[in-house]
Scaffold this motif. Structure first.
Motif, PDB file in Angstrom:
ATOM      1  N   ARG A  19     149.336  71.794   7.210  1.00 55.23           N
ATOM      2  CA  ARG A  19     150.123  70.631   7.615  1.00 55.23           C
ATOM      3  C   ARG A  19     151.313  71.067   8.454  1.00 55.23           C
ATOM      4  N   PHE A  20     151.550  70.336   9.511  1.00 55.14           N
ATOM      5  CA  PHE A  20     152.737  70.585  10.323  1.00 55.14           C
ATOM      6  C   PHE A  20     153.871  69.725   9.793  1.00 55.14           C
ATOM      7  N   LEU A  21     154.973  70.379   9.460  1.00 50.58           N
ATOM      8  CA  LEU A  21     156.164  69.676   8.996  1.00 50.58           C
ATOM      9  C   LEU A  21     157.242  69.617  10.079  1.00 50.58           C
ATOM     10  N   GLN A  22     157.016  70.314  11.157  1.00 52.97           N
ATOM     11  CA  GLN A  22     157.901  70.249  12.316  1.00 52.97           C
ATOM     12  C   GLN A  22     157.057  70.275  13.581  1.00 52.97           C
ATOM     13  N   ASP A 158     144.605  70.667  16.687  1.00 55.65           N
ATOM     14  CA  ASP A 158     143.564  69.649  16.844  1.00 55.65           C
ATOM     15  C   ASP A 158     143.905  68.506  15.907  1.00 55.65           C
ATOM     16  N   VAL A 159     144.192  67.340  16.464  1.00 59.62           N
ATOM     17  CA  VAL A 159     144.667  66.236  15.630  1.00 59.62           C
ATOM     18  C   VAL A 159     143.590  65.750  14.661  1.00 59.62           C
ATOM     19  N   VAL A 160     142.315  65.990  14.981  1.00 61.60           N
ATOM     20  CA  VAL A 160     141.237  65.629  14.044  1.00 61.60           C
ATOM     21  C   VAL A 160     141.272  66.552  12.841  1.00 61.60           C
ATOM     22  N   GLU A 161     141.345  67.863  13.078  1.00 62.38           N
ATOM     23  CA  GLU A 161     141.399  68.824  11.980  1.00 62.38           C
ATOM     24  C   GLU A 161     142.680  68.655  11.175  1.00 62.38           C
ATOM     25  N   HIS A 162     143.790  68.396  11.862  1.00 63.32           N
ATOM     26  CA  HIS A 162     145.053  68.174  11.162  1.00 63.32           C
ATOM     27  C   HIS A 162     144.962  66.942  10.263  1.00 63.32           C
ATOM     28  N   ASP A 163     144.275  65.919  10.743  1.00 58.11           N
ATOM     29  CA  ASP A 163     144.139  64.710   9.930  1.00 58.11           C
ATOM     30  C   ASP A 163     143.288  64.948   8.699  1.00 58.11           C
ATOM     31  N   LEU A 164     142.298  65.822   8.814  1.00 58.42           N
ATOM     32  CA  LEU A 164     141.466  66.150   7.648  1.00 58.42           C
ATOM     33  C   LEU A 164     142.272  66.877   6.577  1.00 58.42           C
ATOM     34  N   VAL A 165     143.292  67.602   6.986  1.00 54.28           N
ATOM     35  CA  VAL A 165     144.189  68.226   6.010  1.00 54.28           C
ATOM     36  C   VAL A 165     145.063  67.166   5.352  1.00 54.28           C
ATOM     37  N   ILE A 166     145.540  66.216   6.147  1.00 52.05           N
ATOM     38  CA  ILE A 166     146.385  65.150   5.617  1.00 52.05           C
ATOM     39  C   ILE A 166     145.601  64.258   4.657  1.00 52.05           C
ATOM     40  N   GLU A 167     144.390  63.884   5.050  1.00 55.86           N
ATOM     41  CA  GLU A 167     143.537  63.022   4.221  1.00 55.86           C
ATOM     42  C   GLU A 167     142.115  63.578   4.279  1.00 55.86           C
ATOM     43  N   PRO A 168     141.767  64.476   3.340  1.00 61.77           N
ATOM     44  CA  PRO A 168     140.457  65.149   3.401  1.00 61.77           C
ATOM     45  C   PRO A 168     139.271  64.272   3.037  1.00 61.77           C
ATOM     46  N   SER A 169     139.509  63.135   2.401  1.00 60.63           N
ATOM     47  CA  SER A 169     138.398  62.312   1.936  1.00 60.63           C
ATOM     48  C   SER A 169     137.734  61.572   3.088  1.00 60.63           C
ATOM     49  N   ARG A 170     136.480  61.878   3.317  1.00 63.62           N
ATOM     50  CA  ARG A 170     135.738  61.151   4.346  1.00 63.62           C
ATOM     51  C   ARG A 170     135.364  59.747   3.874  1.00 63.62           C
ATOM     52  N   ALA A 171     135.375  59.537   2.582  1.00 61.99           N
ATOM     53  CA  ALA A 171     135.124  58.192   2.069  1.00 61.99           C
ATOM     54  C   ALA A 171     136.308  57.279   2.382  1.00 61.99           C
ATOM     55  N   THR A 172     137.514  57.837   2.270  1.00 64.80           N
ATOM     56  CA  THR A 172     138.711  57.057   2.555  1.00 64.80           C
ATOM     57  C   THR A 172     138.862  56.798   4.043  1.00 64.80           C
ATOM     58  N   ARG A 173     138.576  57.831   4.850  1.00 67.01           N
ATOM     59  CA  ARG A 173     138.707  57.708   6.299  1.00 67.01           C
ATOM     60  C   ARG A 173     137.482  58.359   6.923  1.00 67.01           C
ATOM     61  N   GLU A 207     153.065  61.264  15.038  1.00 63.56           N
ATOM     62  CA  GLU A 207     152.972  60.364  13.883  1.00 63.56           C
ATOM     63  C   GLU A 207     152.466  61.109  12.648  1.00 63.56           C
ATOM     64  N   GLN A 208     151.572  62.053  12.839  1.00 67.11           N
ATOM     65  CA  GLN A 208     151.096  62.850  11.701  1.00 67.11           C
ATOM     66  C   GLN A 208     152.238  63.660  11.088  1.00 67.11           C
ATOM     67  N   VAL A 209     153.081  64.241  11.928  1.00 68.77           N
ATOM     68  CA  VAL A 209     154.223  65.006  11.423  1.00 68.77           C
ATOM     69  C   VAL A 209     155.181  64.084  10.683  1.00 68.77           C
ATOM     70  N   LEU A 210     155.434  62.903  11.247  1.00 66.18           N
ATOM     71  CA  LEU A 210     156.293  61.942  10.552  1.00 66.18           C
ATOM     72  C   LEU A 210     155.718  61.565   9.192  1.00 66.18           C
ATOM     73  N   PHE A 211     154.396  61.393   9.122  1.00 62.60           N
ATOM     74  CA  PHE A 211     153.757  61.094   7.842  1.00 62.60           C
ATOM     75  C   PHE A 211     153.953  62.257   6.873  1.00 62.60           C
ATOM     76  N   ASN A 212     153.788  63.473   7.357  1.00 64.21           N
ATOM     77  CA  ASN A 212     153.917  64.649   6.493  1.00 64.21           C
ATOM     78  C   ASN A 212     155.323  64.819   5.952  1.00 64.21           C
ATOM     79  N   THR A 213     156.299  64.322   6.679  1.00 62.07           N
ATOM     80  CA  THR A 213     157.708  64.535   6.294  1.00 62.07           C
ATOM     81  C   THR A 213     158.401  63.236   5.897  1.00 62.07           C
ATOM     82  N   ALA A 214     157.607  62.233   5.545  1.00 62.47           N
ATOM     83  CA  ALA A 214     158.142  60.944   5.101  1.00 62.47           C
ATOM     84  C   ALA A 214     159.107  60.349   6.109  1.00 62.47           C
ATOM     85  N   GLY A 215     158.766  60.464   7.401  1.00 63.03           N
ATOM     86  CA  GLY A 215     159.529  59.806   8.444  1.00 63.03           C
ATOM     87  C   GLY A 215     160.657  60.609   9.034  1.00 63.03           C
ATOM     88  N   GLN A 216     160.779  61.886   8.671  1.00 64.02           N
ATOM     89  CA  GLN A 216     161.859  62.720   9.195  1.00 64.02           C
ATOM     90  C   GLN A 216     161.304  63.709  10.215  1.00 64.02           C
TER      91      GLN A 216
END
Length: 219
Positions: A19-22, A158-173, A207-216
């Motif tokens: 996950r990218f936090l910055q 890769d924003v696709v691979e990064h998203d799989l780290v954020i939400e790994p469930s393929r059922a959810t997304r 937006e993925q980074v903002l999600f990872n850091t609760a908007g910061q």
């Protein structure tokens, strides 16, 4: 050490995405539109680059390429470009031959790699960069590394691979293409235009980074 809390690191089993936090200081969005989907045989017909420093756009470039093979009907339905359309763009846009387009794309990437940039895109490694690698070898009978682009050392987000780290469930997304990620994160989609898709991928990453850091957001 760069200014990223967690980055993609190499290991004996391949690339591990964290996950990218910055947001890295310098990132370059990259996308192509192509004649088809087979990375070993098809060609890019347009390239889009957009550089951001500290989250602010710094430079962009969009150019077209006349391929040495036809554009498949399926690809044309996606991006709307025919060979005639590309030729007609000579009046308003930059249009290169296959060899000149590959050479210029590699020049841009080599320049930013030298600055330590991270390259951002959707399915970047498996599609856009892999097609670039095969096309370059096919057109020039040599590897990208032979002309100074350290392909194996590229910093890639890769924003696709990064998203799989954020939400790994393929059922959810279940779907992770760029259009779906744009919809999920509230980003304006690029519309299958190389430059606009490159920008959209960067905005998704923000937006993925903002999600990872609760908007910061941090740089």
């Amino acid at each position: 050490m760069n200014r990223v809390a967690y980055v993609a690191r190499g290991c004996k089993d391949g690339l591990v995405t964290k996950r990218f936090l910055q947001v890295p200081e310098l990132i370059v969005g990259f996308d192509t539109e192509t004649t088809g989907l087979d990375v070993t045989k098809e060609r890019a017909i347009s390239y889009g680059f957009c550089a951001y420093r500290y989250g602010q756009p710094e430079r962009d470039e969009h150019f077209y390429v006349v391929p040495d093979r036809p554009i498949s009907e399926g690809a044309r339905r996606v991006h709307g470009l025919s060979l005639e359309d590309i030729e007609a763009k000579r009046a308003t846009d930059t249009v290169y031959s296959l060899e000149a387009g590959l050479t210029h794309a590699v020049e841009v990437m080599r320049y930013y790699q030298g600055l330590g940039a991270f390259f951002v895109g959707s399915n970047l490694t498996r599609f856009d960069l892999e097609m670039l690698r095969w096309s370059y070898q096919s057109a020039f009978s040599k590897r990208l590394e032979d002309d100074g682009l350290k392909f194996s050392q590229m910093r890639i987000i890769d924003v696709v691979e990064h998203d799989l780290v954020i939400e790994p469930s393929r059922a959810t997304r279940s779907r992770r293409g760029l259009d779906h990620l744009c919809s999920h994160y509230g980003v304006k989609p690029g519309g299958h235009d190389a430059l606009n898709d490159a920008r959209a991928a960067v905005e998704v990453f923000f937006e993925q980074v903002l999600f990872n850091t609760a908007g910061q957001m941090a740089f």
